[in-house]
Design an enzyme around this catalytic site. Structure first.
Site, PDB file in Angstrom:
ATOM      1  N   LYS A  82      -3.655   2.576  -3.938  1.00 56.15           N
ATOM      2  CA  LYS A  82      -3.069   3.851  -4.381  1.00 56.15           C
ATOM      3  C   LYS A  82      -1.874   3.663  -5.329  1.00 56.15           C
ATOM      4  O   LYS A  82      -1.655   4.491  -6.203  1.00 56.15           O
ATOM      5  CB  LYS A  82      -2.661   4.694  -3.172  1.00 56.15           C
ATOM      6  N   ASP A 118      -3.125  13.996  -1.222  1.00 58.40           N
ATOM      7  CA  ASP A 118      -2.981  13.739   0.224  1.00 58.40           C
ATOM      8  C   ASP A 118      -2.027  14.728   0.895  1.00 58.40           C
ATOM      9  O   ASP A 118      -2.317  15.253   1.977  1.00 58.40           O
ATOM     10  CB  ASP A 118      -2.463  12.321   0.467  1.00 58.40           C
TER      11      ASP A 118
END
Ligand code: ATR
Length: 288
Positions: A82, A118
């Site tokens: 990420k 997220d």
């Protein structure tokens, strides 16, 4: 090692080339994302292909550039890439930069754009699916790594009464306090000395569940009937959630967060938000 693409998520209702997406990670074969996006595509009547892309640990950038050069439209990115995903992109959203990580890439006019869905996924799952209103509540986030950093700003944006970040290494919790203090009432604390604030929500944002390690539930710091939420899902979240239930708390794993971040991704790529409730129901039934 070459990158391998596969997975059960391909959907094709029409002839002709389909829009292609994938979830990139290592390991990634266990990912539910292809299934989730296949269900979204079916619900929306869209033709698309969404597969898994197992990326060699030392070749994230080259693999993703090749993936997009071959005509793919977008990717979700999971562990451990990420941070690299944010660095790879030509441009990024503010929320991805604040999180310091991206789980979403899209190719637009030949440029790779990064975002982070997220935090929005967590907030949507708490508010829509768990019916937990964040405003005015006392929140405890355990962990100060990438997972914690990605959710603090979206939580603060919902105006909780307070948000304590507790971490085994307290200096990292204090760093996050510094980083986010302009956005709301956030404090850093040491995991071994969590204030007994009567928290309404404890969020396990450590890597313990993913790595099969135990994390002690700070039950003395929790309000009666509080919610314990593990950002991991399925079996890995089991121990933390079992401890929560044994302590009389509500318990929830990160499956709903996964589905909601996927819906946010789908909408960013395709302009329409798919319904999440039937997908959550179907996945919950599968594991029941
Ligand atoms: P991620 O991107 O998944 O957040 P990370 O950046 O490596 O991964 O962060 C892992 C987090 O889990 C950290 O907050 C870590 O605490 P430290 O900063 O003290 O290392 C926390 N963590 C990992 N194992 C832990 C354990 N056994 N007990 C408590 N916290 C743990």
């Amino acid at each position: 090692m070459a990158a391998a693409e596969g997975g059960p998520g391909a959907v094709n209702y029409h002839d002709g080339p389909m829009d292609r997406y994938a979830v990139a990670g290592n390991p990634v074969s266990h990912s539910l994302s292809p299934r989730i996006h296949a269900l979204f595509a079916r619900a929306m009547g869209d033709a698309l292909e969404y597969s898994t892309l197992e990326v060699p640990l030392d070749a994230f950038a080259s693999t993703m550039r090749a993936f997009f050069a071959a005509g793919a439209r977008g990717a979700n990115v999971t562990l451990p890439f990420k941070v690299e995903a944010l660095a790879l992109a030509h441009s990024s959203s503010e929320r991805a930069r604040v999180a310091g990580a991206a789980n979403f890439l899209a190719l637009r006019e030949g440029r790779i754009e990064a975002d982070n869905t997220d935090g929005a996924g967590l907030v949507a799952d708490l508010e829509r699916n768990a019916r937990f209103g964040i405003r005015g509540r006392r929140i405890l986030v355990i962990g100060a790594g990438g997972a914690a950093r990605g959710v603090i700003a979206p939580l603060l944006a919902r105006a909780p009464a307070s948000l304590v970040v507790a971490n085994r290494t307290p200096a990292r919790a204090r760093e996050l306090e510094e980083r986010f203090r302009a956005l709301g009432p956030v404090r850093g604390a040491e995991l071994a000395a969590i204030p007994r604030d009567g928290f309404d929500l404890v969020l396990n944002a450590t890597s313990t569940s993913v790595h099969g390690e135990a994390l002690e539930l700070p039950r003395a710091a929790m309000a009666r009937g509080a919610l314990a939420y593990d950002m991991a899902y399925g079996k890995s979240a089991g121990a933390f959630l079992a401890a929560a239930r044994a302590a009389g708390l509500e318990a929830r794993d990160g499956l709903g967060m996964l589905v909601e971040q996927a819906a946010e991704s789908f909408e960013l790529w395709r302009g329409r938000r798919p319904p999440t409730a039937p997908v959550l129901e179907e996945l919950a039934a599968l594991r029941a």
